[in-house]
Design a protein around this motif. Sequence first.
Motif, mmCIF file in Angstrom:
data_model
loop_
_atom_site.group_PDB
_atom_site.id
_atom_site.type_symbol
_atom_site.label_atom_id
_atom_site.label_comp_id
_atom_site.label_asym_id
_atom_site.label_seq_id
_atom_site.Cartn_x
_atom_site.Cartn_y
_atom_site.Cartn_z
ATOM 1 N N GLU A 84 0.849 -1.029 0.206
ATOM 2 C CA GLU A 84 -0.024 -0.053 -0.003
ATOM 3 C C GLU A 84 0.889 1.296 0.182
ATOM 4 O O GLU A 84 0.725 2.276 -0.509
ATOM 5 N N LYS A 85 1.789 1.200 0.903
ATOM 6 C CA LYS A 85 2.885 2.579 0.781
ATOM 7 C C LYS A 85 3.340 2.662 -0.389
ATOM 8 O O LYS A 85 3.698 3.796 -0.691
ATOM 9 N N PHE A 86 3.736 1.553 -1.339
ATOM 10 C CA PHE A 86 4.732 1.800 -2.549
ATOM 11 C C PHE A 86 3.619 1.735 -3.702
ATOM 12 O O PHE A 86 4.204 1.594 -5.067
ATOM 13 N N GLY A 87 2.413 1.627 -3.701
ATOM 14 C CA GLY A 87 1.481 1.501 -4.716
ATOM 15 C C GLY A 87 1.268 0.199 -5.734
ATOM 16 O O GLY A 87 1.264 0.186 -6.747
ATOM 17 N N ALA A 88 1.807 -0.820 -4.889
ATOM 18 C CA ALA A 88 1.652 -2.062 -5.239
ATOM 19 C C ALA A 88 0.558 -3.028 -4.879
ATOM 20 O O ALA A 88 -0.100 -2.626 -3.979
ATOM 21 N N ARG A 89 0.294 -4.166 -5.447
ATOM 22 C CA ARG A 89 -0.523 -4.952 -5.093
ATOM 23 C C ARG A 89 0.252 -6.293 -4.536
ATOM 24 O O ARG A 89 1.184 -6.825 -5.041
ATOM 25 N N ALA A 90 -0.286 -6.525 -3.242
ATOM 26 C CA ALA A 90 0.532 -7.729 -2.498
ATOM 27 C C ALA A 90 -0.457 -9.094 -3.053
ATOM 28 O O ALA A 90 -1.439 -9.021 -2.974
ATOM 29 N N VAL A 91 0.540 -10.123 -3.196
ATOM 30 C CA VAL A 91 -0.243 -11.433 -3.518
ATOM 31 C C VAL A 91 0.523 -12.511 -2.413
ATOM 32 O O VAL A 91 1.705 -12.154 -2.038
ATOM 33 N N SER A 92 -0.030 -13.584 -2.160
ATOM 34 C CA SER A 92 0.516 -14.364 -1.126
ATOM 35 C C SER A 92 0.565 -16.001 -1.876
ATOM 36 O O SER A 92 -0.522 -16.291 -2.509
ATOM 37 N N PRO A 93 1.306 -16.714 -1.620
ATOM 38 C CA PRO A 93 1.251 -18.262 -1.992
ATOM 39 C C PRO A 93 0.192 -19.011 -1.654
ATOM 40 O O PRO A 93 -0.274 -19.884 -2.427
ATOM 41 N N SER A 94 -0.561 -18.544 -0.652
ATOM 42 C CA SER A 94 -1.852 -19.314 -0.195
ATOM 43 C C SER A 94 -3.070 -18.587 -0.959
ATOM 44 O O SER A 94 -3.996 -19.113 -0.738
ATOM 45 N N ASP A 95 -2.998 -17.535 -1.649
ATOM 46 C CA ASP A 95 -4.125 -17.119 -2.161
ATOM 47 C C ASP A 95 -4.819 -17.628 -3.125
ATOM 48 O O ASP A 95 -4.021 -18.912 -3.823
ATOM 49 N N LYS A 96 -6.116 -17.929 -3.358
ATOM 50 C CA LYS A 96 -6.774 -18.632 -4.220
ATOM 51 C C LYS A 96 -7.428 -18.029 -5.214
ATOM 52 O O LYS A 96 -8.215 -16.954 -4.726
ATOM 53 N N PRO A 97 -7.453 -18.304 -6.650
ATOM 54 C CA PRO A 97 -6.756 -19.402 -7.159
ATOM 55 C C PRO A 97 -5.192 -19.093 -7.101
ATOM 56 O O PRO A 97 -4.812 -18.131 -6.938
ATOM 57 N N TYR A 98 -4.551 -20.271 -6.825
ATOM 58 C CA TYR A 98 -3.231 -20.358 -6.491
ATOM 59 C C TYR A 98 -2.414 -19.739 -7.555
ATOM 60 O O TYR A 98 -2.601 -19.697 -8.913
ATOM 61 N N LEU A 99 -1.471 -19.014 -7.428
ATOM 62 C CA LEU A 99 -0.519 -18.143 -8.412
ATOM 63 C C LEU A 99 0.737 -19.139 -8.318
ATOM 64 O O LEU A 99 1.111 -19.574 -7.536
ATOM 65 N N PRO A 100 1.405 -18.885 -9.680
ATOM 66 C CA PRO A 100 2.564 -19.790 -9.758
ATOM 67 C C PRO A 100 3.804 -19.466 -8.975
ATOM 68 O O PRO A 100 4.847 -18.978 -9.666
ATOM 69 N N PHE A 101 3.854 -19.234 -7.645
ATOM 70 C CA PHE A 101 4.888 -18.625 -6.940
ATOM 71 C C PHE A 101 6.271 -19.361 -7.096
ATOM 72 O O PHE A 101 7.280 -18.938 -7.213
ATOM 73 N N GLN A 102 6.215 -20.944 -7.321
ATOM 74 C CA GLN A 102 7.293 -21.539 -7.488
ATOM 75 C C GLN A 102 8.114 -21.283 -8.709
ATOM 76 O O GLN A 102 9.126 -21.005 -8.735
ATOM 77 N N GLN A 103 7.350 -21.373 -9.859
ATOM 78 C CA GLN A 103 7.825 -20.878 -11.118
ATOM 79 C C GLN A 103 8.251 -19.329 -11.021
ATOM 80 O O GLN A 103 9.247 -19.045 -11.619
#
Length: 227
Positions: A84-103
Amino acid sequence: MRGMIERITSALDANGLMLRGGFAFPDSDAPHGASGAPARSILLVGQAGAAPWRHFLRWREQQPQAIANPLDTWSRETIGTVAEKFGARAVSPSDKPYLPFQQWAMRAEGLKPSPLGILMHPQYGLWHAYRGALLFEDEIELSERADAIHLCDACVEKPCLKSCPVDAYSREGFAYQTCLAHVRGGNGEPCRSGGCLDRNACPYGTAYRYPPEVQAFHMASFVRAAS
């Protein structure tokens, strides 16, 4: 932009977290950023060793004891504040639908999976993690990534495949139910109190090994998630 990265690094460091590399998205696989427009850049956020643990415990003391997935919640809140401080969107490895964090992590830092599936880091060994990511709608200029040495290639003995009493890990993959039954059973106390024996057998990055209480926390989370 370089000054912004330094300020993000400082904000994360105050909570034991760190930037773990990043890259620019091609248009074809970009998730959306803070405003809903496609993200153009990503910065991975994670940890080395147990650096965030004391920060997490201090936060945990102020939360309801029954809170589900407290470490995920702390990570989301902490990284979300920075986003929020830097104008970005935060995402997490446990968000659903899952995002390809390992890739994403392999792409950002040039790492490869160990026989346990955990990415092998040339300095931290298996004792590191990714807690989230910051998605930016602007392109961020990043230093060119150097390919990391994959320590597993030089490890002949592979003790990580020989230390589990029920052979949960093998070259064929992870026997999830076998592992779970053992950890829950009468002979699983060493795993419950001190963590995965295969992971602890790895000779690399031992200076960053999680303390027993941290490993016990993660093992309890593993058992609870399967309930």
